[in-house]
Design a protein around this motif. Structure first.
Motif, mmCIF file in Angstrom:
data_model
loop_
_atom_site.group_PDB
_atom_site.id
_atom_site.type_symbol
_atom_site.label_atom_id
_atom_site.label_comp_id
_atom_site.label_asym_id
_atom_site.label_seq_id
_atom_site.Cartn_x
_atom_site.Cartn_y
_atom_site.Cartn_z
ATOM 1 N N ALA A 55 -30.648 29.229 -0.984
ATOM 2 C CA ALA A 55 -30.548 30.335 -0.020
ATOM 3 C C ALA A 55 -30.063 31.612 -0.699
ATOM 4 N N VAL A 56 -29.079 31.462 -1.582
ATOM 5 C CA VAL A 56 -28.593 32.635 -2.317
ATOM 6 C C VAL A 56 -29.689 33.125 -3.253
ATOM 7 N N GLY A 57 -30.244 32.193 -4.000
ATOM 8 C CA GLY A 57 -31.342 32.537 -4.899
ATOM 9 C C GLY A 57 -30.872 33.215 -6.174
ATOM 10 N N GLY A 58 -31.183 32.591 -7.303
ATOM 11 C CA GLY A 58 -30.926 33.261 -8.578
ATOM 12 C C GLY A 58 -29.582 33.003 -9.207
ATOM 13 N N VAL A 59 -28.737 32.235 -8.547
ATOM 14 C CA VAL A 59 -27.417 31.942 -9.121
ATOM 15 C C VAL A 59 -27.486 30.624 -9.881
ATOM 16 N N SER A 60 -26.852 30.617 -11.059
ATOM 17 C CA SER A 60 -26.868 29.390 -11.845
ATOM 18 C C SER A 60 -25.919 28.370 -11.237
ATOM 19 N N ASP A 61 -26.212 27.088 -11.465
ATOM 20 C CA ASP A 61 -25.387 26.016 -10.912
ATOM 21 C C ASP A 61 -23.924 26.140 -11.308
ATOM 22 N N SER A 62 -23.729 26.431 -12.593
ATOM 23 C CA SER A 62 -22.344 26.440 -13.064
ATOM 24 C C SER A 62 -21.553 27.559 -12.415
ATOM 25 N N VAL A 63 -22.188 28.723 -12.254
ATOM 26 C CA VAL A 63 -21.481 29.840 -11.622
ATOM 27 C C VAL A 63 -21.276 29.560 -10.136
ATOM 28 N N LEU A 64 -22.291 29.007 -9.488
ATOM 29 C CA LEU A 64 -22.125 28.674 -8.069
ATOM 30 C C LEU A 64 -20.987 27.683 -7.872
ATOM 31 N N SER A 65 -20.930 26.702 -8.736
ATOM 32 C CA SER A 65 -19.850 25.724 -8.664
ATOM 33 C C SER A 65 -18.494 26.409 -8.844
ATOM 34 N N ASP A 66 -18.408 27.298 -9.836
ATOM 35 C CA ASP A 66 -17.164 28.046 -10.040
ATOM 36 C C ASP A 66 -16.793 28.870 -8.823
ATOM 37 N N ARG A 67 -17.786 29.604 -8.297
ATOM 38 C CA ARG A 67 -17.480 30.479 -7.169
ATOM 39 C C ARG A 67 -17.003 29.691 -5.947
ATOM 40 N N LEU A 68 -17.659 28.580 -5.691
ATOM 41 C CA LEU A 68 -17.270 27.761 -4.541
ATOM 42 C C LEU A 68 -15.861 27.207 -4.719
ATOM 43 N N SER A 69 -15.554 26.789 -5.940
ATOM 44 C CA SER A 69 -14.195 26.324 -6.216
ATOM 45 C C SER A 69 -13.180 27.419 -5.943
ATOM 46 N N GLU A 70 -13.487 28.630 -6.408
ATOM 47 C CA GLU A 70 -12.561 29.745 -6.203
ATOM 48 C C GLU A 70 -12.378 30.045 -4.728
ATOM 49 N N LEU A 71 -13.489 30.058 -3.993
ATOM 50 C CA LEU A 71 -13.404 30.354 -2.564
ATOM 51 C C LEU A 71 -12.564 29.300 -1.838
ATOM 52 N N CYS A 72 -12.707 28.055 -2.247
ATOM 53 C CA CYS A 72 -11.918 26.980 -1.623
ATOM 54 C C CYS A 72 -10.440 27.133 -1.992
ATOM 55 N N GLU A 73 -10.177 27.443 -3.235
ATOM 56 C CA GLU A 73 -8.783 27.635 -3.667
ATOM 57 C C GLU A 73 -8.126 28.777 -2.922
ATOM 58 N N LEU A 74 -8.908 29.806 -2.595
ATOM 59 C CA LEU A 74 -8.372 30.970 -1.892
ATOM 60 C C LEU A 74 -8.296 30.759 -0.385
ATOM 61 N N GLY A 75 -8.791 29.593 0.052
ATOM 62 C CA GLY A 75 -8.756 29.321 1.489
ATOM 63 C C GLY A 75 -9.845 30.020 2.272
ATOM 64 N N LEU A 76 -10.871 30.492 1.584
ATOM 65 C CA LEU A 76 -11.966 31.172 2.283
ATOM 66 C C LEU A 76 -13.077 30.197 2.669
ATOM 67 N N ALA A 77 -13.085 29.029 2.024
ATOM 68 C CA ALA A 77 -14.110 28.030 2.315
ATOM 69 C C ALA A 77 -13.496 26.636 2.158
ATOM 70 N N THR A 78 -14.162 25.661 2.785
ATOM 71 C CA THR A 78 -13.750 24.265 2.623
ATOM 72 C C THR A 78 -14.919 23.438 2.096
ATOM 73 N N ARG A 79 -14.588 22.388 1.388
ATOM 74 C CA ARG A 79 -15.571 21.460 0.826
ATOM 75 C C ARG A 79 -15.313 20.097 1.454
ATOM 76 N N ARG A 80 -16.326 19.612 2.170
ATOM 77 C CA ARG A 80 -16.159 18.335 2.857
ATOM 78 C C ARG A 80 -17.131 17.317 2.266
ATOM 79 N N VAL A 81 -16.590 16.171 1.933
ATOM 80 C CA VAL A 81 -17.411 15.098 1.359
ATOM 81 C C VAL A 81 -17.624 14.012 2.406
ATOM 82 N N GLU A 82 -18.893 13.718 2.685
ATOM 83 C CA GLU A 82 -19.232 12.527 3.483
ATOM 84 C C GLU A 82 -19.530 11.424 2.486
ATOM 85 N N PRO A 83 -18.757 10.300 2.594
ATOM 86 C CA PRO A 83 -18.882 9.272 1.558
ATOM 87 C C PRO A 83 -20.260 8.589 1.532
ATOM 88 N N GLY A 84 -21.049 8.713 2.609
ATOM 89 C CA GLY A 84 -22.401 8.166 2.617
ATOM 90 C C GLY A 84 -22.440 6.656 2.759
#
Lengths: 118, 118
Positions: A55-84
């Motif tokens: 959806a974002v388009g053009g972002v590398s996996d490693s940077v996206l992973s970093d950004r998401l981690s940062e957003l979660c650390e800052l409390g701007l986003a949450t990461r939820r795991v469904e164990p499947g």
DNA sequence: GCTAGCTGCTTCGGAAATACTAGCGGCCTC
DNA sequence: GAGGCCGCTAGTATTTCCGAAGCAGCTAGC
């Protein structure tokens, strides 16, 4: 308070002067490549990593992973795991993350009005 | 259109979806280190290079020079040279640059509310 | 069972961006 | 003349971003 152009300009000027600390903090987040677009894309609702990447388009996996981690650390986003199975991961904005909606709206409005099409 | 919470949320969602191009363009500017703060600082009025450097704080000369060039090329700021003596250079936002005021205001408000103090 | 493809990352090496700082010419003050 | 201001520029060092390979987990098709 009247809505005259002068008082509006002064209010904006005073606001920005008093908001400098705030802007510094905000742009330590928004001034990093991709963060604004990641947040803007998550405004549409919770999303998986790959879905978000597409959806974002053009972002590398490693940077996206970093950004998401940062957003979660800052409390701007949450990461939820469904164990499947299958295991799945979902990213979602927090209230703080969604709190950026008015600003992003203003940014989009400004962009449509003042930035040239590439 | 009514202002119910649901329709507001949907409006935001739709707005961001339709504004994706706009956000991409906007963050190609704002997502670069220092640009947001430079623009925010110039909201206080026209400024010389060194004055701006001190007001922003922490930006290297070479990057500030690059950012100002970019902003001028994009039509967000102007660079005016007074031949002097002494020679002086003044940077000022354009109407397009000042058009970001509402967004920066929203960003500062959001930051004050949701971002932690360092 | 094997292969191919999806998922969400991580790792590594390299490219690009940023930071740092010395230096230039122009100007002013002591 | 020396030192300091100005607005940059250039070269080098450091950090950030990037691309792609790879991992484990899982599913679908043969």
């Amino acid at each position: 308070m009247t809505e005259s152009p002068e008082s509006h300009t002064a209010t904006v000027g005073e606001r920005c002067a008093r908001g400098d600390r705030g802007l510094v903090r905000a742009f330590s987040v928004l001034g990093k490549r991709w963060s604004g677009l990641v947040i803007g894309t998550l405004m549409n609702g919770p999303s998986g990593f790959r879905e978000l990447s597409r959806a974002v388009g053009g972002v590398s996996d490693s940077v996206l992973s970093d950004r998401l981690s940062e957003l979660c650390e800052l409390g701007l986003a949450t990461r939820r795991v469904e164990p499947g199975p299958p295991i799945s991961v979902t990213y979602e904005l927090t209230e703080a993350g969604y709190g950026l909606a008015p600003a992003l709206q203003e940014i989009a409005t400004w962009s449509d009005k003042f930035l040239v099409d590439d």
